[in-house]
Design an enzyme around this catalytic site. Sequence first.
Site, PDB file in Angstrom:
ATOM      1  N   ILE A   1      -7.304  -5.133   6.529  1.00  0.00           N
ATOM      2  CA  ILE A   1      -6.312  -6.215   6.447  1.00  0.00           C
ATOM      3  C   ILE A   1      -5.410  -6.220   7.685  1.00  0.00           C
ATOM      4  O   ILE A   1      -5.082  -7.280   8.230  1.00  0.00           O
ATOM      5  CB  ILE A   1      -5.487  -6.080   5.138  1.00  0.00           C
TER       6      ILE A   1
ATOM      7  N   ARG B   1      -9.010   4.394  18.355  1.00  0.00           N
ATOM      8  CA  ARG B   1      -9.247   3.127  17.630  1.00  0.00           C
ATOM      9  C   ARG B   1      -8.192   2.087  18.012  1.00  0.00           C
ATOM     10  O   ARG B   1      -8.493   0.898  18.126  1.00  0.00           O
ATOM     11  CB  ARG B   1      -9.243   3.371  16.113  1.00  0.00           C
TER      12      ARG B   1
ATOM     13  N   ASP C   1       1.607   8.836  12.699  1.00  0.00           N
ATOM     14  CA  ASP C   1       1.281   9.088  11.298  1.00  0.00           C
ATOM     15  C   ASP C   1       2.545   8.774  10.494  1.00  0.00           C
ATOM     16  O   ASP C   1       3.546   9.510  10.591  1.00  0.00           O
ATOM     17  CB  ASP C   1       0.851  10.550  11.117  1.00  0.00           C
TER      18      ASP C   1
ATOM     19  N   SER D   1       1.445  -5.158  -0.477  1.00  0.00           N
ATOM     20  CA  SER D   1       1.477  -4.466  -1.761  1.00  0.00           C
ATOM     21  C   SER D   1       0.092  -4.598  -2.388  1.00  0.00           C
ATOM     22  O   SER D   1      -0.918  -4.493  -1.678  1.00  0.00           O
ATOM     23  CB  SER D   1       2.586  -5.076  -2.620  1.00  0.00           C
TER      24      SER D   1
ATOM     25  N   TYR E   1      -0.773   5.328  -7.174  1.00  0.00           N
ATOM     26  CA  TYR E   1      -0.956   4.269  -6.161  1.00  0.00           C
ATOM     27  C   TYR E   1      -0.394   2.949  -6.701  1.00  0.00           C
ATOM     28  O   TYR E   1       0.385   2.271  -6.033  1.00  0.00           O
ATOM     29  CB  TYR E   1      -2.440   4.130  -5.821  1.00  0.00           C
TER      30      TYR E   1
ATOM     31  N   LYS F   1       2.766   0.584  -5.472  1.00  0.00           N
ATOM     32  CA  LYS F   1       2.659  -0.840  -5.137  1.00  0.00           C
ATOM     33  C   LYS F   1       3.630  -1.667  -5.990  1.00  0.00           C
ATOM     34  O   LYS F   1       4.148  -2.684  -5.535  1.00  0.00           O
ATOM     35  CB  LYS F   1       1.212  -1.317  -5.300  1.00  0.00           C
TER      36      LYS F   1
END
Length: 257
Positions: free
Chosen positions: A13, A37, A59, A137, A148, A152
């Site tokens: 995303i 990357r 990080d 979210s 998790y 969110k």
Amino acid sequence: MRTALVTGATSGIGHAFCRELAERGNDLVIVARHRARLENVSDELRARYSVNVEILAADLSKRAQLSRVADRVADRDRPIDLLVNNAGFVTGMSLLKGDLADEEAMLDVLCRAVLVLSHAGARSMRERGRGHIINVSSVVGFVPTSTYGAAKAWCTSFTEILAHELSGSGVSATALCPGFTRTEFHERADLDVSRLPKALWLEADVLVRDCLDDVRARKVVSVPGMQYKVLAGIAQLVPHRLVRAASGRASFRRPKR
Ligand SMILES: NC(=O)c1ccc[n+]([C@@H]2O[C@H](COP(=O)([O-])OP(=O)(O)OC[C@H]3O[C@@H](n4cnc5c(N)ncnc54)[C@H](OP(=O)(O)O)[C@@H]3O)[C@@H](O)[C@H]2O)c1
């Protein structure tokens, strides 16, 4: 918008946000852990869209590295017009079977980093009287599923209250709540999603465009995809104990080794 800072910019995303924003002519500050990357994404964006790209390897679960990113967000001489708090990962779906340190690192990225960067962004944008914050979210925040999902739920609720606090300032805040999206996310967590019906999958490029339309329309919560708009609506309408019972039965399975 002129300069956007996107966390988790190297994949899924976040990468889709970078491509769409660059195509619309925005310069970018891209954040993730792996420098190689980041350099690949930067080369791609510069070559394809002729925009300026700044790399910040960090990080976000580490306080000192997060502070460096927050300082960049707050930098008055190089203003950030759009902040996309997107970086994230999931540790698995069981608190008791999992490693507590992993869960803590996940909360640091999904909650603490979002809090710290939103704070830096909202204050400096409010001083300038314009800007946008998007916090990525998830629809799982509407149902109790895991730590998790709880993180969110915090992210969506936090963004709603941030948007309220910013109202009238010229600055907007939007919680983007996607459902299952084809990225590296599930593979990284070793989650087996092979049995999920095709109809549940979203494409990152499409949901990013829909989200930017919602930001333009000053929507505070953006749920991409008709199937998830319906599911989120149902989850908010039916009695919560039924939602809890149904979500307890839904499970992710890890591949057998
Ligand atoms: N895919 C889905 O089905 C789905 C659904 C709902 C919500 N979401 C949310 O969407 C967001 C993006 O996920 P995605 O699906 O695009 O996942 P992804 O393809 O795995 O990308 C995750 C990105 O976050 C970065 N990242 C991970 N840990 C980080 C850390 N500690 N510090 C800094 N950067 C970090 C990764 O780069 P490095 O590894 O180089 O750091 C990568 O750029 C997440 O917040 C996720 O929770 C995803």
